[in-house]
Design a protein around this motif. Structure first.
Motif, short mmCIF file in Angstrom:
data_model
loop_
_atom_site.label_atom_id
_atom_site.label_comp_id
_atom_site.label_asym_id
_atom_site.label_seq_id
_atom_site.Cartn_x
_atom_site.Cartn_y
_atom_site.Cartn_z
N LEU A 6 -11.74 -10.35 40.18
CA LEU A 6 -11.63 -10.69 38.76
C LEU A 6 -11.48 -9.42 37.93
O LEU A 6 -12.20 -8.44 38.13
N LEU A 11 -11.98 -10.03 31.35
CA LEU A 11 -13.14 -10.86 31.03
C LEU A 11 -13.79 -10.40 29.74
O LEU A 11 -14.21 -11.21 28.90
N GLU A 15 -14.18 -12.58 26.28
CA GLU A 15 -15.49 -12.83 25.68
C GLU A 15 -15.51 -12.39 24.22
O GLU A 15 -16.00 -13.11 23.34
N LEU A 44 -5.82 -12.79 32.50
CA LEU A 44 -6.95 -13.55 33.02
C LEU A 44 -6.55 -15.01 33.19
O LEU A 44 -6.90 -15.64 34.21
N LEU A 73 -20.15 -16.01 30.53
CA LEU A 73 -19.88 -14.59 30.34
C LEU A 73 -20.86 -13.98 29.34
O LEU A 73 -21.30 -12.82 29.52
#
Length: 290
Positions: A6, A11, A15, A44, A73
Motif C-alpha cells: 500500500l 493513504l 486521509e 490509491l 486511517l
C-alpha cells in the motif's frame, strides 16, 4: 491485500483530503501541490479498484467506500502519532496506565501529579478513575489504587493510606448536632457498603438506626450532597481535607471507624516495568510522608 504494497503517501493524502474536504487544503497541510494530492488519491483508488471520492465543482465528497476507510486511517495515524511522540526530544516515554478510585484521585493523587511528572519525566501516565471496581485486563491497567482490606485474588497489594470513616455535613446541619444519637433524626447518606453506618454507630456507642437516605456509588458525590444540606455523609476524612479546611463541610463528631484503607494493587501475573517501578517507589514514599 498485502499491506506492505500500500502506498503510504497516498493513504496520507486521502486521509487529509477526506478530513479537510478538499485536495487544495490537504496540499497545504502536507506541503505539496493540489495536483500532487489529486494524483496520490487517484493512484490509491487504482490500487484498491474503487472510487474514494465523488469529485464536485466545489470540492470532494466521500463515497461509501471512502467513508468506510477514513475512520480506520484516522485511528492508525493517531496511534502512530501517539507512539512517535513518546520519543520526543530524544527521550523514550513509557506509558503507565493506572486505575484509581475517584475519591483517592480527587482527594490525594491529582494534587501530586505534577510532582510525579517532575520526578519521573520519562513516564507517560494514563489515569482512569472508577468507583472501586475495575478489570485489570479489560481496562488495560498496570496498577489499580483501590479501597478495601488488601485481600484480592491473584493480586499483589501494597498499603498506602489509612482511611477511617467519620460523618461530615454542612455547617447549618452541624449546629443542631450535640451527640452522635442526634444523627438518627437526619438523612444518612450511604455508599454501596451497607454496613458502614451501623459500624460507625457501634463505635460511637449508639444503637444503629434503620438505614434510610440516599445511596451513592461515589464518596465524592455523597460529600457534594452533604455540602448541599441533603444529609450527613460517612466518608474517609483524609480525602476531604480541602473541603473541611474551607468550611464547606464540617466534622460534627470525632468518632471514626476503620473499614479499610487505600492500596496500590497489580496482578501477580503482570511483569513489572520500569515505569511501574518508578511509580510504585514514588507513591509509597509520598504516602508514608503524608
Amino acid at each position: 491485500m498485502n499491506v506492505s504494497q500500500l502506498p503510504l503517501n497516498a493513504l496520507r493524502a486521502f486521509e487529509a483530503s477526506a478530513r479537510l474536504g478538499s485536495f487544495t487544503k490537504a496540499g497545504l497541510e502536507l506541503r505539496v501541490s493540489q495536483t500532487a494530492v489529486s494524483h496520490q488519491v487517484k493512484s490509491l483508488e487504482a490500487v484498491l479498484g474503487i472510487s474514494l471520492f465523488d469529485r464536485l465543482p466545489r470540492g470532494v465528497v466521500l463515497t461509501d467506500e471512502g467513508q468506510t476507510l477514513l475512520p480506520v486511517l484516522n485511528d492508525a495515524f493517531n496511534r502512530m502519532s501517539a507512539a512517535l511522540s513518546r520519543f520526543e526530544h530524544g527521550n523514550f516515554q513509557e506509558v503507565l496506565t493506572i486505575g484509581v478510585v475517584s475519591t483517592f484521585a480527587n482527594g490525594w493523587l491529582i494534587a501530586r501529579l505534577k510532582e510525579f511528572s517532575q520526578s519521573c519525566p520519562d513516564v507517560d501516565v494514563r489515569l482512569k478513575t472508577n468507583n472501586n471496581r475495575a478489570d485489570f485486563l479489560e481496562d488495560g491497567l498496570d496498577y489499580f489504587i483501590r479501597f478495601g482490606d488488601g485481600a484480592w485474588h491473584s493480586t499483589n497489594a501494597i498499603p498506602l493510606i489509612e482511611a477511617p470513616l467519620s460523618p461530615i455535613c454542612a455547617p447549618d446541619l452541624a449546629r443542631d448536632l450535640k451527640e452522635p444519637s442526634d444523627l438518627k433524626s437526619l438523612p444518612l447518606l450511604r455508599s454501596y457498603r451497607h454496613d458502614e453506618w451501623s459500624r460507625w454507630f457501634q463505635a460511637a456507642g449508639v444503637e444503629p438506626p434503620a438505614p434510610r437516605g440516599w445511596v451513592f456509588d461515589s464518596s465524592i458525590a455523597m460529600a457534594g450532597a452533604a455540602a448541599q444540606g441533603v444529609g450527613v455523609a460517612l466518608v474517609p476524612m483524609a480525602m476531604f481535607q480541602q473541603e473541611l479546611s474551607s468550611g464547606q463541610l464540617v466534622q460534627p463528631f470525632p468518632q471514626s471507624v476503620s473499614l479499610g484503607r487505600y492500596w496500590l494493587t497489580w496482578l501477580k501475573s503482570r511483569k513489572e516495568t520500569g515505569a511501574m517501578r518508578q511509580f510504585r517507589d514514588w507513591i509509597v514514599v509520598s504516602t508514608s510522608i503524608d
